[in-house]
Structures are given as structure tokens and as C-alpha cells.
Motif scaffolding. Structure first.
Motif: not given
Length: 348
Positions: A134-135, A174-175, A177-181
Motif C-alpha cells: 500500500d505504498i 506511519h508503520e 514510513k521508513n520503508l516508503a522513504v
């Protein structure tokens, strides 16, 4: 004093054209297949759209795809897409001119050019909308046109295009966010800077798209085209990039192959096929030189049945040989594969 473009300045043309068509696109109620009222068409690009049933249909289709894309994005990503749309609306009419002439709405060549530009734009809008569940993704694109300064009589404009997928960080949970970045940084790496400076002595296009891969990977292919004005022929290249999802990082060769024996074994298999395919055109001096190319993951493409290695013009053969490819079934590589890759390619 800030420079104010004159009417004959090509950048004035770019800005004015983009604004005019954008306003027409946003006008209410089309009365034809185009995204605007053809009864109000005045500029050559507007008349071309209305003169060609195919371009008219594509214009309407693009407007729908554009609106649908904006509706699913965050405000920050929407602004990025709007900016690129303004650039594209100014770009295509100039890019479809016959050299030294104004855009001819009745020219079949100009209409065919416009149709191709529209199809490319629609393909960007309708690309993958998410990864890793879902990114959310969106297309970043940069279009530039300048008068050519190469002093080649028959070339009047330099055209530079860059496009790639990016992550809509404004919608990342939020959970994740790091992977998305991390994925967004990987997608932008080595390509985001291409569109910042327009080379006024060449035409270029650099684009990155998602390609098929294995379940534990995200993979993209990057195509580059460069034509220096006055050169004998253009130069093109292709490379792949891979992101290893289990550890949220760019893929390493060690994620696919274990140990070191695979390097020599894979090189021997590739060399055998290249020599068979290219015969006397194969011009690598030594196996060691080929090995440097073979172990570079930028040449690798994956699917459930095989590993494909793609080589650019001039890498293993003359320009006339094109871009040779070698495909190897996973069964021939099984002794060297990591257990996770074995399980993935063996799974039915």
C-alpha cells in the motif's frame, strides 16, 4: 533586473503555450472528443487536436487519466504532477514541429508525433499505483525545450525528457514510513538530477519504469537515449535496479547467488551463448573482461523461469549488433542460487 522573456524567446513560447492549453483543459464541458471546446480552438496545437480524431480521443483520455491520478494523491504529489503537466503541455507542440517551421495542424507527421506524445503521457499516468502492498506511487516527469546552440542548420531545438516513479510520502502509513522513504530514495537515485539542466546541444530522454521480477524484489529498468546534434547516430543504454524487500535495501549479488563460484560459472554460460549468437561480431578480448560485465547486477533481469542478462551497444559487440541478450533457465544456475531464490523459482 530579472529577465522578462520576449515573444520570440522560445521560453516565452513554452510558458505561454502551456498556460493556454492548461486553461482549455480545465474549461467546463467538452463538446467534442477533445478535453476542451473545439469551437474555441485558436492556437495550432488546439487545432491539431481537433483536426485528428485519434489525437482528439487521446486528449480526452489523457484528461480523464490526469484527473483520476490527482484524486488519489496527497497535495504535495498533486503539485508535482501539475507542474509536470504544465511542462508537457508546452513541450509536445514544439517537439512535433517540423524543423524551422511552426506546428502544422494538418500535417500527418505532426499528428502522428502528437499521438505518440499523448500515448507516452497516458502510460505514465496509468502506471503502477502502489508497491509493497500500500505504498502509493506517482509519476515524476521533467520536460525541457531550448533553441539548439549546436549550429547545425537543420536542427532548431534541443529536447530533454526525464521521468521516473516516486513515492507519495504524504500518504505513507506511519508503520511503513521508513520503508516508503527508502524506496523513494532508491527510485530517485541517479536519475532525479537528469532533468535539472537542459543540454542545448542534444536531445535526450532518460526514463525509469517498473519491470517484472521475483517476489522478494522490486525492479526497475532505466532507458537512456542521447543524440548530440550533428552526431552520426544516437547512443542508447539500458540498466536495471533492484530493491531487496526482506531487508529494505538495494539488492546485492549475494541475495541471488551464494559463494564465489557462480561468477566464473555464470560467465562461462553467458560467453557460450554470446559467441553462438554473435559469431565474428563478438569482440570481448578476454573472459575476465566479460566477467566484469556479467557480475554487474545492472545487467540482470528476473522472472520465475529465467535470469536474463542484457548488454548495451558496444559492450560485447559493434553498434550494428544492437543490444544482445542472454537468457538462462534457473535450472542451469541452481547449484549457485541462495536458498530463498531456489524456493521462489521452484514454487508452483
Amino acid at each position: 533586473m530579472k529577465h522578462r522573456p520576449r515573444q520570440e524567446d522560445p521560453m516565452y513560447i513554452v510558458l505561454r503555450t502551456g498556460k493556454a492549453i492548461l486553461l482549455l483543459m480545465l474549461a467546463a464541458g467538452p463538446v467534442s472528443a477533445a478535453s476542451f471546446d473545439c469551437a474555441k480552438a485558436k492556437r495550432p496545437e488546439e487545432k491539431l487536436i481537433c483536426a485528428s480524431p485519434e489525437v482528439s480521443r487521446l486528449d480526452s483520455s489523457m484528461a480523464s487519466s490526469y484527473r483520476a491520478l490527482l484524486q488519489r494523491l496527497s497535495p504535495e504529489a498533486q503539485n508535482d504532477v501539475r507542474r509536470s503537466q504544465r511542462e508537457w503541455l508546452a513541450f509536445w507542440p514544439i517537439s512535433c514541429r517540423e524543423e524551422g517551421e511552426l506546428l502544422n495542424p494538418k500535417s500527418k507527421d505532426a499528428q502522428n508525433c502528437a499521438a505518440a506524445r499523448y500515448k507516452d503521457r497516458i502510460a505514465l499516468f496509468e502506471g503502477p499505483d502502489s508497491v509493497a502492498g500500500d505504498i502509493v506511487l506517482y509519476p515524476v516527469s521533467i520536460y525541457g525545450v531550448r533553441q539548439s546552440n549546436a549550429e547545425v542548420e537543420w536542427i532548431k531545438y534541443a529536447q530533454n525528457v526525464t521521468y521516473f516513479p516516486a513515492v507519495d510520502l504524504g500518504q505513507a502509513a506511519h508503520e511503513k514510513k521508513n520503508l516508503a522513504v527508502l524506496i523513494d530514495h532508491w527510485l530517485r537515485k541517479d536519475i532525479a538530477s537528469f532533468g535539472k539542466v537542459v543540454d542545448a546541444a542534444s536531445d535526450s530522454e532518460t526514463g525509469r519504469r517498473f519491470i517484472g521480477s521475483l517476489s522478494m524484489l522490486l525492479s526497475t529498468g532505466t532507458s537512456s537515449y542521447f543524440y548530440g546534434h550533428g552526431a552520426a547516430h544516437p547512443v542508447s543504454s539500458y540498466s536495471t535496479q533492484h530493491f531487496y524487500l526482506p531487508e529494505a535495501r538495494p539488492m546485492l549479488a549475494a541475495d541471488i547467488f551464494q559463494g564465489n563460484q557462480w561468477q566464473d560459472g555464470l560467465t562461462v554460460l553467458v560467453e557460450k551463448q554470446l559467441k553462438k549468437e554473435l559469431a565474428d561480431s563478438y569482440y570481448i578480448d578476454s573472459r575476465a573482461d566479460l566477467k566484469k560485465l556479467v557480475i554487474d547486477t545492472a545487467h540482470w533481469q528476473f522472472d520465475r523461469s529465467k535470469l536474463t542478462l542484457s548488454f548495451n551497444p558496444y559492450e560485447v559487440a559493434p553498434y550494428a549488433a544492437g543490444a544482445p541478450e542472454v537468457s538462462l533457465p534457473w535450472a542451469s544456475l541452481m547449484p549457485w542460487l541462495t536458498q530463498s531464490v531456489r524456493d521462489t523459482v521452484s514454487r508452483k
